[in-house]
Enzyme design. Structure first.
Site, PDB file in Angstrom:
ATOM      1  N   LYS A 189       0.888  -1.172   0.000  1.00 25.24           N
ATOM      2  CA  LYS A 189       0.000   0.000   0.000  1.00 25.24           C
ATOM      3  C   LYS A 189       0.924   1.218   0.000  1.00 25.24           C
ATOM      4  CE  LYS A 189      -1.889   3.086   1.804  1.00 25.24           C
ATOM      5  NZ  LYS A 189      -1.552   4.459   1.388  1.00 25.24           N
ATOM      6  N   GLU A 264       9.241   1.843  11.226  1.00 23.24           N
ATOM      7  CA  GLU A 264      10.297   2.833  10.945  1.00 23.24           C
ATOM      8  C   GLU A 264       9.624   4.188  10.958  1.00 23.24           C
ATOM      9  OE1 GLU A 264      13.384   2.146  10.777  1.00 23.24           O
ATOM     10  OE2 GLU A 264      13.247  -0.032  10.651  1.00 23.24           O
ATOM     11  N   GLU A 396       9.137  17.052  14.631  1.00 22.89           N
ATOM     12  CA  GLU A 396       9.669  16.792  13.286  1.00 22.89           C
ATOM     13  C   GLU A 396       8.994  17.750  12.295  1.00 22.89           C
ATOM     14  OE1 GLU A 396       8.563  13.093  11.298  1.00 22.89           O
ATOM     15  OE2 GLU A 396      10.647  12.837  10.663  1.00 22.89           O
TER      16      GLU A 396
HETATM   17  P1  NAD Z   1       2.269   8.814   7.114  1.00 23.15           P
HETATM   18  O1  NAD Z   1       2.383   8.129   8.415  1.00 23.15           O
HETATM   19  O2  NAD Z   1       1.295   9.920   6.975  1.00 23.15           O
HETATM   20  O3  NAD Z   1       1.901   7.780   5.945  1.00 23.15           O
HETATM   21  C1  NAD Z   1       2.708   6.650   5.660  1.00 23.15           C
HETATM   22  C2  NAD Z   1       1.834   5.577   5.028  1.00 23.15           C
HETATM   23  O4  NAD Z   1       0.887   5.132   5.985  1.00 23.15           O
HETATM   24  C3  NAD Z   1       1.030   6.046   3.825  1.00 23.15           C
HETATM   25  O5  NAD Z   1       1.011   5.020   2.858  1.00 23.15           O
HETATM   26  C4  NAD Z   1      -0.348   6.258   4.407  1.00 23.15           C
HETATM   27  O6  NAD Z   1      -1.384   6.140   3.452  1.00 23.15           O
HETATM   28  C5  NAD Z   1      -0.414   5.138   5.422  1.00 23.15           C
HETATM   29  N1  NAD Z   1      -1.379   5.326   6.518  1.00 23.15           N
HETATM   30  C6  NAD Z   1      -1.799   6.484   7.069  1.00 23.15           C
HETATM   31  N2  NAD Z   1      -2.704   6.230   8.040  1.00 23.15           N
HETATM   32  C7  NAD Z   1      -2.855   4.887   8.110  1.00 23.15           C
HETATM   33  C8  NAD Z   1      -3.629   4.016   8.922  1.00 23.15           C
HETATM   34  N3  NAD Z   1      -4.456   4.477   9.867  1.00 23.15           N
HETATM   35  N4  NAD Z   1      -3.527   2.686   8.722  1.00 23.15           N
HETATM   36  C9  NAD Z   1      -2.698   2.186   7.792  1.00 23.15           C
HETATM   37  N5  NAD Z   1      -1.932   2.969   6.980  1.00 23.15           N
HETATM   38  C10 NAD Z   1      -1.993   4.305   7.144  1.00 23.15           C
HETATM   39  O7  NAD Z   1       3.744   9.287   6.755  1.00 23.15           O
HETATM   40  P2  NAD Z   1       4.210  10.182   5.513  1.00 23.15           P
HETATM   41  O8  NAD Z   1       3.767  11.590   5.778  1.00 23.15           O
HETATM   42  O9  NAD Z   1       3.831   9.503   4.252  1.00 23.15           O
HETATM   43  O10 NAD Z   1       5.811  10.068   5.625  1.00 23.15           O
HETATM   44  C11 NAD Z   1       6.607  10.930   6.373  1.00 23.15           C
HETATM   45  C12 NAD Z   1       6.997  10.308   7.699  1.00 23.15           C
HETATM   46  O11 NAD Z   1       7.686   9.078   7.476  1.00 23.15           O
HETATM   47  C13 NAD Z   1       7.943  11.166   8.511  1.00 23.15           C
HETATM   48  O12 NAD Z   1       7.542  11.156   9.855  1.00 23.15           O
HETATM   49  C14 NAD Z   1       9.280  10.450   8.357  1.00 23.15           C
HETATM   50  O13 NAD Z   1      10.217  10.664   9.386  1.00 23.15           O
HETATM   51  C15 NAD Z   1       8.851   9.032   8.301  1.00 23.15           C
HETATM   52  N6  NAD Z   1       9.884   8.202   7.676  1.00 23.15           N
HETATM   53  C16 NAD Z   1      10.587   7.344   8.476  1.00 23.15           C
HETATM   54  C17 NAD Z   1      11.614   6.570   7.933  1.00 23.15           C
HETATM   55  C18 NAD Z   1      12.398   5.605   8.786  1.00 23.15           C
HETATM   56  O14 NAD Z   1      13.021   4.727   8.214  1.00 23.15           O
HETATM   57  N7  NAD Z   1      12.392   5.731  10.102  1.00 23.15           N
HETATM   58  C19 NAD Z   1      11.905   6.662   6.566  1.00 23.15           C
HETATM   59  C20 NAD Z   1      11.154   7.551   5.784  1.00 23.15           C
HETATM   60  C21 NAD Z   1      10.136   8.314   6.364  1.00 23.15           C
END
Ligand code: NAD
Length: 503
Positions: A189, A264, A396
């Site tokens: 997804k 992550e 962040e």
């Molecule tokens: P997000 O959490 O908004 O979304 C990530 C994914 O989760 C998307 O595909 C989204 O559709 C899905 N999602 C959202 N709500 C959900 C739910 N209730 N159930 C299941 N899936 C759901 O994150 P983002 O804004 O896409 O990405 C940025 C974030 O990712 C930042 O906080 C960044 O630090 C983090 N990040 C972490 C790493 C790591 O390795 N630690 C790497 C890259 C990004």
């Protein structure tokens, strides 16, 4: 390098709408619904994307389940399965320019940086193929002369992979490669804000001719498609990369079906520069570490701690460098910082600059040239005179914004660096070798770099502590997550067995 004509034809190609990929076929969503995919540089629509929901997740999971239970994927000879994985890597290499281009178009990340990400993506597949070939070994335990016990690794089942938009293709392959190489089947997804390259991954995997149902992609929103995947009883594990808050929601929602979860999550990583550091190299690393990938980087060094003796000189040098960073069209090879992913995120990042001012910090930011005002641009920004308790030092921001603070000595900076919920990464710059190690040992984070920018060997563990994650990806850590370990106890002698009920 891609020619102008090819760019035009690729732009044309992106106008095709994006489908789901289920059971070896590109298909619309059951509801027929679509959502708009926007270009962060122009805020114009790129295309429409099939909006998967729980019905589509059900279809994809059923296909993945069938492929796992009855298909050839987990039982075929290792060499044969790895041939598919190497083939995917080769096909990605053939498409590097195209994928890098579409990734830059879709996310606003500069193309010079998406190129490196894509080459890393094919290496993810090769690396995990080699890892499985070499590490699919168990342990044997000799127990006196009575037993031989040994362990075997089996694939877990259907892997649900949920990914963010900030480095989509690289992060998707980082999960898909170990999941497939170890014999699982997959439902991916991808983030709704960056669907283009996930679709290309489906095309590549389709071309590699994997058995039907082994790999599936369901585009859609997190709260609907993502949530349905998390709650699905036929999905055994969830590997998630994204925000800390989302990670926590996913853990709660996966509890009823008891899935193993790899998390992550977000970061707010410190970079600590001592007076004796190699000034120019620390400056280069600091600027790259926060402004690369538009600052939308989980391991960004977003909190700078400068030792007092070099504070003025370092800040002056930073001001000059930051003002000279080239913002522009992400498809221009010279661009260093592109537009943020979407208007919502742009507003969030801009909001933090107001919060910084309200908290009494000084915000130094540049102007956006008139030709770029349609895009979601935030100029590379420095927040000066900040304190560690401020929101801009604790939360962040995930944009090209560096919060600068100072410290007197080692003890003080360790306290400051650790006084935060996150624990993803940290960077230490000093020419005192003992101090470099000492500080790295004491910083509460999953990954530390000493006198280095964020260079990673794929064998090393990747992940964070505290609110930055649970578990580790990368190397054999990824391998362990995607396999079930089983121990088999075999008696080779007549050991004693109780004789209940025997007269
Ligand atoms: P997000 O959490 O908004 O979304 C990530 C994914 O989760 C998307 O595909 C989204 O559709 C899905 N999602 C959202 N709500 C959900 C739910 N209730 N159930 C299941 N899936 C759901 O994150 P983002 O804004 O896409 O990405 C940025 C974030 O990712 C930042 O906080 C960044 O630090 C983090 N990040 C972490 C790493 C790591 O390795 N630690 C790497 C890259 C990004």
């Amino acid at each position: 390098m891609i020619t102008t004509d090819e760019k035009v034809s690729l732009k044309h190609e992106t106008q095709k709408n994006i489908s789901l990929y289920i059971n070896g076929e590109f298909t619309s969503a059951v509801s027929g619904k679509t959502f708009k995919n926007m270009n962060p540089f122009t805020n114009e629509q790129i295309n429409e994307v099939a909006e998967g929901q729980s019905d589509d997740i059900d279809k994809a999971v059923a296909a993945a389940r069938e492929a796992f239970d009855n298909g050839p994927w987990k039982t075929m000879k290792l060499k044969e399965r790895m041939a598919y994985i190497y083939r995917i890597a080769d096909l990605i290499d053939e498409e590097i320019e195209k994928i890098a281009f579409l990734e830059a178009l879709d996310t606003g990340l500069p193309i010079s940086q998406t190129r490196n990400m894509v080459s890393r993506a094919s290496e993810n597949f090769r690396f995990y193929a080699r890892m499985v070939e070499n590490r699919l070994v168990g342990e044997a335990y000799q127990v006196d002369d009575e037993f031989i016990n040994y362990t075997i690794h089996s694939p877990v089942g259907v892997a649900g992979l949920i990914t963010p938009w900030n480095a989509p293709f690289m992060l998707e392959t980082w999960k898909v490669a170990p999941a497939l190489a170890t014999g699982n089947t997959v439902v991916l997804k991808p983030a709704e804000l960056s669907p283009l390259s996930a679709n290309l991954l489906a095309e590549v995997i389709h071309k590699a001719n994997l058995p039907r149902g082994v790999f599936n992609v369901v585009h859609g929103y997190g709260e609907t498609a993502g949530d349905a995947l998390v709650r699905h009883p036929d999905v055994q594990l969830i590997s998630f990369t994204g925000e800390t808050k989302t990670g926590s929601t996913i853990i709660k929602n996966s509890a009823d079906t008891l899935k193993s979860c790899s998390m992550e999550l977000g970061g707010k990583s410190p970079i600590i520069v001592f007076e004796d550091a190699d000034f120019d190299r620390a400056l280069d690393a600091c600027v790259w570490g926060i402004y690369s990938f538009n600052g939308e980087r989980c391991t960004a060094n977003s909190r700078l701690f400068l030792q007092e003796g070099i504070k003025e000189k370092f800040i002056e040098a930073l001001k000059i460098r930051v003002a000279a960073i080239k913002i522009g069209d992400p498809l221009d090879a010279e661009t260093e910082v592109g537009p943020l992913i979407d208007k919502g995120h742009y507003n969030k990042v801009k909001g933090y600059l107001e919060i910084a001012k309200g908290e009494g910090a000084e915000v130094l930011t540049g102007d956006i040239p008139a030709e770029f005002v349609r895009g979601n641009f935030v100029a590379p920004t420095l927040i000066l005179n900040a304190e560690n308790s401020m929101r801009v030092a604790q939360e962040e921001i995930f944009g090209p914004v560096l919060t600068v603070m100072t410290f007197k000595d080692e003890d003080e900076v360790i306290k400051l660096a650790n006084d935060i919920d996150y624990g993803l990464a940290g960077y230490v710059w000093t020419n005192d070798i003992k101090r470099g190690h000492r500080v790295a040992h004491k910083i509460e984070a999953g990954m530390l770099w000493v006198n280095a920018q964020n260079v990673r060997d794929l064998r090393t563990p990747f992940g964070g502590s505290k609110s930055s994650g649970i578990g580790r990806e990368g190397g054999h850590y990824g391998f362990d997550f995607y396999t079930e370990l089983k121990v088999i106890h075999v008696s080779i002698e007549e050991h004693r067995i109780q004789q209940f009920g025997k007269k």
